[in-house]
Design a protein around this motif. Structure first.
Motif, PDB file in Angstrom:
ATOM      1  N   GLY A 167       0.781  -1.224   0.000  1.00  0.00           N
ATOM      2  CA  GLY A 167       0.000   0.000   0.000  1.00  0.00           C
ATOM      3  C   GLY A 167       0.809   1.267   0.000  1.00  0.00           C
ATOM      4  N   GLY A 168       2.134   1.161  -0.043  1.00  0.00           N
ATOM      5  CA  GLY A 168       2.973   2.350  -0.094  1.00  0.00           C
ATOM      6  C   GLY A 168       2.746   3.150  -1.358  1.00  0.00           C
ATOM      7  N   ARG A 169       2.888   4.472  -1.244  1.00  0.00           N
ATOM      8  CA  ARG A 169       2.637   5.356  -2.383  1.00  0.00           C
ATOM      9  C   ARG A 169       3.874   6.207  -2.641  1.00  0.00           C
ATOM     10  NH1 ARG A 169      -1.250   5.062  -5.840  1.00  0.00           N
ATOM     11  NH2 ARG A 169      -1.804   7.278  -5.793  1.00  0.00           N
ATOM     12  N   ALA A 170       4.514   5.986  -3.779  1.00  0.00           N
ATOM     13  CA  ALA A 170       5.698   6.759  -4.138  1.00  0.00           C
ATOM     14  C   ALA A 170       5.989   6.580  -5.619  1.00  0.00           C
ATOM     15  CB  ALA A 170       6.911   6.306  -3.317  1.00  0.00           C
ATOM     16  N   ALA A 171       6.760   7.522  -6.165  1.00  0.00           N
ATOM     17  CA  ALA A 171       7.301   7.368  -7.507  1.00  0.00           C
ATOM     18  C   ALA A 171       8.559   6.511  -7.404  1.00  0.00           C
ATOM     19  CB  ALA A 171       7.629   8.733  -8.106  1.00  0.00           C
ATOM     20  N   VAL A 172       8.984   5.966  -8.527  1.00  0.00           N
ATOM     21  CA  VAL A 172      10.187   5.137  -8.563  1.00  0.00           C
ATOM     22  C   VAL A 172      11.107   5.647  -9.663  1.00  0.00           C
ATOM     23  CG1 VAL A 172      11.120   2.823  -8.986  1.00  0.00           C
ATOM     24  CG2 VAL A 172       9.011   3.092  -7.667  1.00  0.00           C
ATOM     25  N   ARG A 173      12.375   5.911  -9.293  1.00  0.00           N
ATOM     26  CA  ARG A 173      13.356   6.236 -10.329  1.00  0.00           C
ATOM     27  C   ARG A 173      13.997   4.947 -10.815  1.00  0.00           C
ATOM     28  NH1 ARG A 173      18.594  10.331 -10.363  1.00  0.00           N
ATOM     29  NH2 ARG A 173      19.256   9.213  -8.477  1.00  0.00           N
ATOM     30  N   VAL A 174      13.872   4.708 -12.122  1.00  0.00           N
ATOM     31  CA  VAL A 174      14.442   3.511 -12.729  1.00  0.00           C
ATOM     32  C   VAL A 174      15.735   3.861 -13.440  1.00  0.00           C
ATOM     33  CG1 VAL A 174      12.165   2.454 -13.007  1.00  0.00           C
ATOM     34  CG2 VAL A 174      13.140   3.806 -14.892  1.00  0.00           C
ATOM     35  N   ASN A 175      16.579   2.866 -13.604  1.00  0.00           N
ATOM     36  CA  ASN A 175      17.801   3.050 -14.376  1.00  0.00           C
ATOM     37  C   ASN A 175      17.466   3.330 -15.839  1.00  0.00           C
ATOM     38  OD1 ASN A 175      20.425   2.205 -12.687  1.00  0.00           O
ATOM     39  ND2 ASN A 175      18.679   0.993 -11.990  1.00  0.00           N
ATOM     40  N   GLY A 176      18.381   3.950 -16.546  1.00  0.00           N
ATOM     41  CA  GLY A 176      18.153   4.338 -17.930  1.00  0.00           C
ATOM     42  C   GLY A 176      17.851   3.170 -18.852  1.00  0.00           C
TER      43      GLY A 176
END
Length: 276
Positions: free
Chosen positions: A61-70
């Motif tokens: 249920g966590g709410r966050a954006a995710v930075r992915v590798n290129g």
């Protein structure tokens, strides 16, 4: 998180994907958007464990954006796989529309995308990046960009042209104003204030952060002041359309448009309370 929430956000706080104990703390910091980082904050031999941390927390249920590798890294596909429940995907080292379109190809246009422009190549492609389906706004990776160009990442002069280019590209593509890069010092409030004021003057309306202590100050600095809000409201109330004057200054459509933008930002919560 809806597209509008990303557009209106002022503070984007990074938290390493290797520190799941900090995920909830980051959310509780008051930041508008929390970004769990799978890229620079995670060593190659820790990528798999970091993805497992993100997947477990989002599933609970966590709410966050995710930075992915290129897109050109070996980790991109696996990173995207755990981002399905994210509020947005932040794409590192975005250098072309194709780097960003890969997110939409997997999840459709419903998952907001925030490309990070961190190289001169990405800067010159920023117009097409901004126009790619799913992109809400772009962010500036000032530290990587400075390393690519051999300048001090803290130099306002050296990076002003790059920052302005992102502002213009965003406006031309109809995107929300861009997100400025980080202030690397977490114990220098004067540097944080100077960086934020400079970014705002150039047209940025949000900033990437690396510590919860930076959230409150940046949110305030990027919010319309009580004086700006009063000016906007008084001007809009007095305008009868067309060209006129207000407090001795000319009023025309561009001036009214700026007043509407300030009023809209105040209405969205990005305003400093009037203490008078």
């Amino acid at each position: 998180m809806a597209r509008h929430d990303i557009e209106a956000a002022r503070t984007f706080l990074f938290v390493p994907a290797t520190r799941p104990d900090r995920f909830d703390k980051a959310v509780g910091s008051g930041a508008d958007v929390v970004i769990i980082d799978l890229e620079d904050a995670v060593a190659p031999d820790q990528k798999a464990g970091a993805r497992a941390n993100v997947e477990k927390w989002l599933a609970s249920g966590g709410r966050a954006a995710v930075r992915v590798n290129g897109r050109n890294t070996v980790w991109f596909g696996d990173d995207l796989a755990v981002a399905a429940r994210a509020t947005a995907v932040v794409v590192a080292k975005a250098e072309s529309a194709a780097d960003v379109a890969a997110v939409g190809a997997r999840y459709g246009s419903g998952l907001p995308v925030v490309p990070l422009v961190e190289t001169p190549r990405g800067l010159y492609a920023s117009r097409e990046i901004c126009e790619t389906a799913g992109v809400v706004r772009v962010a500036f990776g000032n530290v990587d960009f400075a390393a690519e160009t051999g300048v001090d990442p803290a130099s306002h002069t050296a990076l002003s042209a790059a920052r302005s280019h992102l502002v213009y590209a965003s406006a031309a593509a109809g995107c929300a104003p861009p997100i400025d890069g980080v202030t690397t010092s977490v114990k220098d409030p004067e540097a944080l204030s100077a960086d934020t004021r400079h970014a705002r003057e150039l047209g940025f309306t949000a900033k990437l952060l690396i510590h919860p202590s930076q959230v409150g100050a940046v949110a305030e600095l990027l919010s319309p002041s009580p004086q700006e809000i009063r000016w906007a409201r008084d001007l809009l109330a007095s305008s009868t359309g067309g060209v006129g004057t207000h407090d001795g200054h000319m009023i025309d459509e561009p001036v009214l448009r700026r007043a509407r933008q300030i009023a809209a930002r105040a209405a969205s919560g990005g305003a400093v309370p009037d203490q008078t």
